[in-house]
Design a protein around this motif. Structure first.
Motif, PDB file in Angstrom:
ATOM      1  N   ASN A  74     -10.554  12.506   2.287  1.00  0.00           N
ATOM      2  CA  ASN A  74      -9.375  11.741   2.667  1.00  0.00           C
ATOM      3  C   ASN A  74      -9.465  10.311   2.156  1.00  0.00           C
ATOM      4  O   ASN A  74     -10.556   9.809   1.834  1.00  0.00           O
ATOM      5  N   SER A  75      -8.337   9.637   2.122  1.00  0.00           N
ATOM      6  CA  SER A  75      -8.325   8.207   1.831  1.00  0.00           C
ATOM      7  C   SER A  75      -9.157   7.476   2.876  1.00  0.00           C
ATOM      8  O   SER A  75      -9.260   7.925   4.025  1.00  0.00           O
ATOM      9  N   PRO A  76      -9.746   6.340   2.527  1.00  0.00           N
ATOM     10  CA  PRO A  76     -10.509   5.578   3.514  1.00  0.00           C
ATOM     11  C   PRO A  76      -9.581   4.868   4.493  1.00  0.00           C
ATOM     12  O   PRO A  76      -8.382   4.742   4.253  1.00  0.00           O
ATOM     13  N   GLU A  77     -10.145   4.399   5.588  1.00  0.00           N
ATOM     14  CA  GLU A  77      -9.377   3.610   6.544  1.00  0.00           C
ATOM     15  C   GLU A  77      -8.857   2.349   5.858  1.00  0.00           C
ATOM     16  O   GLU A  77      -9.564   1.711   5.085  1.00  0.00           O
ATOM     17  N   SER A  78      -7.620   2.023   6.127  1.00  0.00           N
ATOM     18  CA  SER A  78      -7.014   0.829   5.533  1.00  0.00           C
ATOM     19  C   SER A  78      -5.944   0.308   6.475  1.00  0.00           C
ATOM     20  O   SER A  78      -5.706   0.875   7.541  1.00  0.00           O
ATOM     21  N   LEU A  87       0.835  -1.206   0.000  1.00  0.00           N
ATOM     22  CA  LEU A  87       0.000   0.000   0.000  1.00  0.00           C
ATOM     23  C   LEU A  87       0.866   1.251   0.000  1.00  0.00           C
ATOM     24  O   LEU A  87       0.539   2.235  -0.675  1.00  0.00           O
ATOM     25  N   TRP A  88       1.980   1.233   0.753  1.00  0.00           N
ATOM     26  CA  TRP A  88       2.901   2.386   0.708  1.00  0.00           C
ATOM     27  C   TRP A  88       3.418   2.590  -0.714  1.00  0.00           C
ATOM     28  O   TRP A  88       3.504   3.715  -1.194  1.00  0.00           O
ATOM     29  N   GLU A  89       3.740   1.483  -1.362  1.00  0.00           N
ATOM     30  CA  GLU A  89       4.319   1.561  -2.707  1.00  0.00           C
ATOM     31  C   GLU A  89       3.321   2.114  -3.711  1.00  0.00           C
ATOM     32  O   GLU A  89       3.645   3.005  -4.511  1.00  0.00           O
ATOM     33  N   VAL A  90       2.096   1.599  -3.683  1.00  0.00           N
ATOM     34  CA  VAL A  90       1.113   2.059  -4.669  1.00  0.00           C
ATOM     35  C   VAL A  90       0.736   3.518  -4.406  1.00  0.00           C
ATOM     36  O   VAL A  90       0.526   4.295  -5.353  1.00  0.00           O
ATOM     37  N   ASP A 111      -2.232  -3.831  -9.926  1.00  0.00           N
ATOM     38  CA  ASP A 111      -3.555  -4.289 -10.331  1.00  0.00           C
ATOM     39  C   ASP A 111      -4.650  -3.513  -9.588  1.00  0.00           C
ATOM     40  O   ASP A 111      -4.394  -2.774  -8.637  1.00  0.00           O
ATOM     41  N   GLU A 112      -5.874  -3.709 -10.059  1.00  0.00           N
ATOM     42  CA  GLU A 112      -7.004  -2.982  -9.477  1.00  0.00           C
ATOM     43  C   GLU A 112      -7.203  -3.334  -8.009  1.00  0.00           C
ATOM     44  O   GLU A 112      -7.589  -2.488  -7.199  1.00  0.00           O
ATOM     45  N   GLU A 113      -6.918  -4.576  -7.669  1.00  0.00           N
ATOM     46  CA  GLU A 113      -7.124  -5.022  -6.295  1.00  0.00           C
ATOM     47  C   GLU A 113      -6.284  -4.197  -5.319  1.00  0.00           C
ATOM     48  O   GLU A 113      -6.772  -3.758  -4.265  1.00  0.00           O
ATOM     49  N   ARG A 114      -5.029  -3.968  -5.660  1.00  0.00           N
ATOM     50  CA  ARG A 114      -4.176  -3.204  -4.761  1.00  0.00           C
ATOM     51  C   ARG A 114      -4.607  -1.732  -4.729  1.00  0.00           C
ATOM     52  O   ARG A 114      -4.570  -1.084  -3.676  1.00  0.00           O
ATOM     53  N   GLN A 115      -5.025  -1.189  -5.847  1.00  0.00           N
ATOM     54  CA  GLN A 115      -5.489   0.193  -5.873  1.00  0.00           C
ATOM     55  C   GLN A 115      -6.757   0.370  -5.042  1.00  0.00           C
ATOM     56  O   GLN A 115      -6.937   1.392  -4.380  1.00  0.00           O
ATOM     57  N   ILE A 116      -7.618  -0.641  -5.075  1.00  0.00           N
ATOM     58  CA  ILE A 116      -8.839  -0.592  -4.253  1.00  0.00           C
ATOM     59  C   ILE A 116      -8.471  -0.685  -2.773  1.00  0.00           C
ATOM     60  O   ILE A 116      -9.010   0.050  -1.929  1.00  0.00           O
ATOM     61  N   ALA A 117      -7.533  -1.566  -2.432  1.00  0.00           N
ATOM     62  CA  ALA A 117      -7.117  -1.726  -1.036  1.00  0.00           C
ATOM     63  C   ALA A 117      -6.522  -0.439  -0.481  1.00  0.00           C
ATOM     64  O   ALA A 117      -6.685  -0.128   0.705  1.00  0.00           O
ATOM     65  N   ALA A 118      -5.831   0.311  -1.333  1.00  0.00           N
ATOM     66  CA  ALA A 118      -5.223   1.572  -0.898  1.00  0.00           C
ATOM     67  C   ALA A 118      -6.215   2.728  -0.890  1.00  0.00           C
ATOM     68  O   ALA A 118      -5.901   3.808  -0.380  1.00  0.00           O
ATOM     69  N   GLY A 119      -7.407   2.512  -1.471  1.00  0.00           N
ATOM     70  CA  GLY A 119      -8.400   3.571  -1.516  1.00  0.00           C
ATOM     71  C   GLY A 119      -8.283   4.485  -2.705  1.00  0.00           C
ATOM     72  O   GLY A 119      -8.963   5.505  -2.780  1.00  0.00           O
TER      73      GLY A 119
END
Length: 607
Positions: free
Chosen positions: A228-232, A110-113, A173-181
């Motif tokens: 803001n970004s969502p909680e993750s 998440l930090w990377e994306v 991928d989309e999954e990681r982008q979704i996880a990061a918000g």
């Protein structure tokens, strides 16, 4: 490697005077300690150790640094060994992490994306025609390109597919982008959409400088103004302070921090030379943010906007900081001004003068009440004291609490003994029985018959966490805003708790128990009565609240996973792959937060 969090913990706990004093003959000189320099073999006391700044410095050879550097230079040890030595002296066990054995931090993806997205937003802002509106907006606010680049400011385009396509070409991928918000899952059959569109983007870094999320300001009309970004797993709004990564060392060195309201305030003030500035993700400071600041310094200046919302946030933050044992002063600006506009118009020297004139948070509250004529009439005086008492209760420093009581007695004309009884919640009585809990309206016997049925309902998953959050708000009304910023009403699935929560939010932090209960049914009133009779938290209330948030999040994820288990066998093709990916993401989030499956919540220290 030693985790950054452990290094910070050891540094905060270390007594630098004691450790350096094992090698240097130190004597007190004012607030610091002086001795002969061990590095150039000096004989005069030109070597200074500052416990306040947690630093040492020689005025002759100019050698200086923190406690770790001292041991490295004096004993010739490597940095990890120096940290371990200080940890041992401070009673903290320091373990190095073998990355090959332990594996990478689960938050690293998440930090990377987020870091990659931040670079993309900057590219759009400065190198793409799509960023023209944002460039014009920055120019209007006198934010230069150099300043914007210093803070990593960028622009999220309004077009839907640009970010997703760009990130995909780099292997995200989309999954990681979704996880990061960065992306939001679309409705069934639709493609994910960017969370941030047409917004000026402020990368949010944690205290270690890692990209954990974003704050986006809309350009033009629209709501919300800031998003803001969502909680993750990487980002927690209530734990993060914007600017702390830049300010923390200077906060320690200068022994004070200036808390402002927004991103632009931080940018403007740092650019003007104020290096100890931070801002919360919302308006008021949370207990976690207050605790983080208190570890760095006791001296905290609040510089919020001068409007009604700013004043409310000021006093909510002030009470939270007083609970942490901080010294809280309020910096006042002219009506209609905020830190950004004030410094832009008047310069840094004018704000420095305002900081010199800052007054204690309690004195500021009295000042505003006096200006409103709240001590001129009896019925207003009662309301004025109702606003002062929460701050008296919040003060954990006994001397400050005593001073607050004396000042409240002086300004109101009410005897100190009466105020003390009001503060502690005791009515005059001869016995030494413990003080009763605040009372709720009495209920009819008919409602009590349904108590067993309601308790059975309360045994459902997560309801205990809901109950503890309600308890927190009933016994400390200032927490209503803190909790409301993180949870909407629908997050409370137990109907009775949801009704109480809705009433608490609607009436705000200044409401009484009677006002909260006025429009509730008898079942909800009895629930309030039961919680008040049980009493407040017994042990570690902050952890109980934090665990409650985590439990409700885990419950939502668990329920979604169960739903996916039902629908995945019915899906096919790309849709089935998408649902499986979503379930995998849920599993990873639960694992990253230490909750691999839903665990029944238990209140810490329950009666």
């Amino acid at each position: 490697m030693i985790p950054d969090e452990v290094v910070e913990q050891v540094r905060d706990a270390a007594d630098i005077v004691q450790i350096v004093g094992e090698y240097v003959n130190l004597k007190r000189s004012g607030t610091d300690f002086r001795g002969p320099c061990p590095f150039h073999q000096g004989t005069h006391r030109n070597f200074s150790v500052s416990p306040r700044k947690r630093m040492y410095y020689c005025f002759v050879c100019h050698e200086g640094g923190d406690v770790f550097r001292f041991l490295q230079k004096r004993l010739g040890v490597e940095w990890p060994s120096a940290v371990k030595m200080v940890g041992e002296k401070s009673g903290i066990e320091v373990r190095e992490i073998d990355s090959r054995r332990e594996g990478p931090d689960p938050r690293e993806p998440l930090w990377e994306v987020n870091a990659t997205a931040a670079a993309y937003f900057q590219k759009i802002l400065w190198d793409d025609p799509l960023g023209a509106q944002a460039r014009d907006y920055l120019a209007q606010r006198d934010i230069t390109k150099e300043t914007a680049e210093q803070f990593g400011i960028g622009f999220a385009p309004r077009e839907i597919g640009l970010l997703r396509t760009y990130m995909a070409t780099l292997g995200f991928d989309e999954e990681r982008q979704i996880a990061a918000g960065l992306l939001v899952s679309g409705e069934e059959g639709s493609e994910p959409r960017p969370r941030f569109r047409g917004r000026l983007m402020f990368p949010i870094l944690d205290a270690m400088g890692r990209n954990v999320g974003f704050g986006g300001r809309i350009l033009g009309s629209g709501e919300p103004k800031y998003l803001n970004s969502p909680e993750s797993a990487a980002f927690s709004k209530g734990r993060t302070l914007y600017g702390l990564n830049w300010a923390k060392n200077d906060i320690r060195r200068e022994d004070h921090v200036l808390v402002v309201e927004g991103y632009f305030d931080v940018v403007r003030l740092i650019n003007a030379g104020f290096t100890t500035v931070v801002a919360p993700m919302g308006t008021a400071l949370t207990d976690q943010q207050s605790a983080a600041l208190r570890k760095l310094t006791k001296n905290i200046f609040l510089l919020y906007d001068s409007d009604k919302a700013g004043l409310q946030a000021t006093f909510r933050s002030g009470d939270e900081l007083l609970r942490q044992g901080a010294s809280v002063r309020i910096v006042t600006l002219p009506d209609g001004e905020d830190p950004d506009t004030f410094v832009k118009k008047n310069g840094a020297a004018a704000l420095t003068a305002r900081m010199r004139d800052a007054i204690d948070v309690f004195e500021r509250k009295i000042q505003l009440l006096e200006r409103a004529g709240m001590f001129a009439e009896l019925h207003k005086k009662r309301r004025a004291l109702d606003r002062l008492l929460p701050t008296i209760r919040a003060a954990s420093d006994q001397i400050m609490r005593d001073l607050y009581l004396a000042r409240a007695s002086e300004v109101s004309g009410v005897a100190r003994e009466v105020l003390e009884r009001e503060w502690t919640g005791r009515a005059p009585r001869e016995s030494s029985d413990p003080a009763p809990a605040p009372s709720a309206p009495r209920i009819s016997p008919a409602a009590r018959v349904r108590r067993g049925e309601r308790r059975a309902q309360h045994s459902e998953r997560g309801s205990s966490a809901e109950r503890e959050l309600i308890r927190a708000m009933l016994f400390n009304r200032a927490r209503v805003v803190q909790i409301a910023e993180k949870l909407d009403v629908e997050s409370f699935r137990t109907p009775g708790y949801r009704h109480i929560y809705r009433a608490l939010i609607a009436l705000g932090p200044d409401s009484t128990i009677e006002q909260v209960s006025a429009n509730l049914d008898e079942d909800a009133i009895e629930t309030i009565q039961e919680i008040l009779a049980e009493g407040a938290f017994q042990i570690d209330q902050e952890r109980t609240i934090s665990d409650s948030f985590a439990t409700l999040r885990a419950r939502d994820l668990d329920l979604r996973a169960a739903e996916l288990d039902r629908i995945i066998p019915l899906a096919s093709g790309a849709k089935k792959d998408e649902l499986i990916a979503e379930k995998d993401a849920i599993r990873r989030e639960l694992k990253a937060t230490g909750r691999n499956y839903f665990k029944k919540f238990r209140r810490t220290g329950a009666r």
